[in-house]
Design an enzyme around this catalytic site. Structure first.
Site, mmCIF file in Angstrom:
data_model
loop_
_atom_site.group_PDB
_atom_site.id
_atom_site.type_symbol
_atom_site.label_atom_id
_atom_site.label_comp_id
_atom_site.label_asym_id
_atom_site.label_seq_id
_atom_site.Cartn_x
_atom_site.Cartn_y
_atom_site.Cartn_z
ATOM 1 N N GLU A 157 0.864 -1.179 0.000
ATOM 2 C CA GLU A 157 0.000 0.000 0.000
ATOM 3 C C GLU A 157 0.899 1.226 0.000
ATOM 4 O OE1 GLU A 157 -2.514 0.832 3.407
ATOM 5 O OE2 GLU A 157 -3.607 2.376 2.315
ATOM 6 N N GLU A 174 4.955 4.827 3.514
ATOM 7 C CA GLU A 174 4.479 6.154 3.922
ATOM 8 C C GLU A 174 5.674 7.107 3.939
ATOM 9 O OE1 GLU A 174 1.634 7.931 4.550
ATOM 10 O OE2 GLU A 174 3.052 9.509 5.040
ATOM 11 N N ASP A 202 9.643 8.075 -0.019
ATOM 12 C CA ASP A 202 8.829 8.673 -1.079
ATOM 13 C C ASP A 202 8.695 7.630 -2.184
ATOM 14 O OD1 ASP A 202 7.887 10.084 -3.332
ATOM 15 O OD2 ASP A 202 8.705 11.951 -2.506
ATOM 16 N N ASP A 260 -3.147 11.800 -2.185
ATOM 17 C CA ASP A 260 -3.208 13.266 -2.256
ATOM 18 C C ASP A 260 -3.537 13.702 -3.686
ATOM 19 O OD1 ASP A 260 -2.505 13.444 0.428
ATOM 20 O OD2 ASP A 260 -0.358 13.465 -0.012
ATOM 21 N N LYS A 295 -3.156 21.260 -8.570
ATOM 22 C CA LYS A 295 -2.607 22.113 -9.647
ATOM 23 C C LYS A 295 -2.048 21.244 -10.779
ATOM 24 C CE LYS A 295 -1.543 26.061 -6.804
ATOM 25 N NZ LYS A 295 -0.722 26.376 -5.658
ATOM 26 N N ASP A 326 -12.605 9.766 -2.657
ATOM 27 C CA ASP A 326 -13.918 10.423 -2.711
ATOM 28 C C ASP A 326 -13.843 11.630 -3.640
ATOM 29 O OD1 ASP A 326 -12.255 11.986 -1.017
ATOM 30 O OD2 ASP A 326 -14.051 13.031 -0.316
ATOM 31 N N THR A 332 -10.577 2.742 5.146
ATOM 32 C CA THR A 332 -9.383 3.462 5.595
ATOM 33 C C THR A 332 -9.827 4.601 6.514
ATOM 34 O OG1 THR A 332 -9.277 5.243 3.949
ATOM 35 C CG2 THR A 332 -8.509 3.070 3.238
ATOM 36 N N TYR A 350 -9.387 7.782 6.055
ATOM 37 C CA TYR A 350 -10.002 8.831 5.228
ATOM 38 C C TYR A 350 -11.365 8.402 4.707
ATOM 39 C CZ TYR A 350 -6.330 12.332 5.104
ATOM 40 O OH TYR A 350 -5.457 13.337 5.443
ATOM 41 N N GLU A 351 -11.487 7.140 4.363
ATOM 42 C CA GLU A 351 -12.761 6.639 3.829
ATOM 43 C C GLU A 351 -13.869 6.807 4.863
ATOM 44 O OE1 GLU A 351 -12.292 2.713 2.330
ATOM 45 O OE2 GLU A 351 -14.400 2.475 1.801
HETATM 46 N N1 SAM Z 1 -4.315 5.958 2.786
HETATM 47 C C1 SAM Z 1 -4.691 6.648 4.006
HETATM 48 C C2 SAM Z 1 -6.195 6.688 4.148
HETATM 49 O O1 SAM Z 1 -6.888 6.404 3.168
HETATM 50 O O2 SAM Z 1 -6.663 6.966 5.254
HETATM 51 C C3 SAM Z 1 -4.056 8.063 4.043
HETATM 52 C C4 SAM Z 1 -4.513 9.013 2.992
HETATM 53 S S1 SAM Z 1 -3.630 10.573 3.045
HETATM 54 C C5 SAM Z 1 -4.665 11.659 2.189
HETATM 55 C C6 SAM Z 1 -2.310 10.292 1.874
HETATM 56 C C7 SAM Z 1 -1.057 9.735 2.489
HETATM 57 O O3 SAM Z 1 -0.131 9.432 1.441
HETATM 58 C C8 SAM Z 1 -0.323 10.686 3.424
HETATM 59 O O4 SAM Z 1 -0.060 10.033 4.647
HETATM 60 C C9 SAM Z 1 0.932 11.054 2.676
HETATM 61 O O5 SAM Z 1 2.016 11.348 3.529
HETATM 62 C C10 SAM Z 1 1.175 9.825 1.843
HETATM 63 N N2 SAM Z 1 1.932 10.090 0.605
HETATM 64 C C11 SAM Z 1 1.670 11.057 -0.308
HETATM 65 N N3 SAM Z 1 2.560 11.024 -1.307
HETATM 66 C C12 SAM Z 1 3.417 10.010 -1.022
HETATM 67 C C13 SAM Z 1 4.561 9.478 -1.676
HETATM 68 N N4 SAM Z 1 5.020 10.018 -2.815
HETATM 69 N N5 SAM Z 1 5.195 8.433 -1.117
HETATM 70 C C14 SAM Z 1 4.753 7.907 0.050
HETATM 71 N N6 SAM Z 1 3.668 8.358 0.717
HETATM 72 C C15 SAM Z 1 3.009 9.399 0.199
#
Ligand code: SAM
Length: 220
Positions: free
Chosen positions: A44, A69, A96, A118, A122, A154, A193, A195-196
């Site tokens: 994931e 993460e 990353d 995310d 933009k 969503d 999740t 966020y879900e």
């Molecule tokens: N998946 C979780 C949920 O649905 O509850 C968290 C959603 S949150 C909006 C997005 C997560 O992705 C954040 O914790 C962010 O730090 C991580 N993230 C964003 N870009 C990333 C990347 N390039 N590599 C690793 N993690 C990343």
């Protein structure tokens, strides 16, 4: 995700036995070196606090799971869940996802989950979206032929974008829904999740697709 700088999170992550600290060294050897078995690997990307992958790992002891993460302060919550309830088939990486091909070898991964990634609204940041063609090309390098990517959000605009990006990058859309929680077939086995839960409570419909890359040999 709103980020709080949690004091000491970097140190906790740096010392955690549940985190793989030099993941590049495991490239090509995850099954044998990290998990000590030959089970499939599901990852994931952007797992946040880790509720989804932790429950999934608990329910599927015959699959190896890797949660990825970017931020220590968020990953910390997933590590705390593991401290409370250790799972042999789950490990984490703080990185990353841009560098994912340094960490997994060709055909090493069986399935990839992207949950509430995310949106990077933009246009100039579109390449940072985890379901952009830019990232799908990387996933194609590490996923098995017929392996799938599952994406939930969503954000309807982001979902429409993702539905265009996938075929353009050579992936086939196997299934899609614009309202997961009212789609009896796709909802089967769904794990919410963080966020879900938050967004569906606000009344937002959840979109989901499952895509498969089937043209690997032709494209390489
Ligand atoms: N998946 C979780 C949920 O649905 O509850 C968290 C959603 S949150 C909006 C997005 C997560 O992705 C954040 O914790 C962010 O730090 C991580 N993230 C964003 N870009 C990333 C990347 N390039 N590599 C690793 N993690 C990343």
């Amino acid at each position: 995700m709103r980020l709080k700088n949690i004091t000491g999170s970097r140190e906790v992550i740096a010392e955690s036995v549940y985190v793989i600290h030099e993941p590049e060294k495991q490239k090509g050897n995850w099954k044998k070196q990290v998990f000590g078995n030959d089970a499939p690997i599901h990852i994931e990307i952007g797992m946040g606090k880790g509720r989804f992958i932790t429950q999934l790992a608990e329910q599927n002891p015959d699959i190896n799971f890797v949660g990825i993460e970017k931020y220590s302060s968020v990953l910390l919550r997933a590590v705390q869940k593991m401290e409370a309830n250790e799972l042999k088939n789950l490990v984490f990486i703080r990185m990353d996802a841009e560098y994912i091909t340094d960490v997994f070898d060709r055909d090493e991964v069986d399935r990839i989950y992207l949950n509430f990634s995310d949106p990077w609204p933009k246009d100039r940041h579109a390449k940072r979206r985890l379901m952009s063609g830019n990232f799908l090309d990387r996933y194609r390098d590490i996923i098995k032929k017929d392996g799938v990517v599952e994406f939930k959000t969503d954000n309807r605009e982001l979902f429409d974008y993702a539905l265009l990006e996938a075929p353009a990058a050579g992936w086939e859309i196997l299934k899609k829904t614009y309202d997961l929680h009212n789609d009896e077939y796709m909802l089967k086995g769904n794990i919410m999740t963080e966020y879900e839960e938050r967004f569906s409570k606000m009344g937002n419909p959840i979109c989901k697709y499952i895509i498969r890359q089937g043209e690997k040999e032709d494209k390489k």
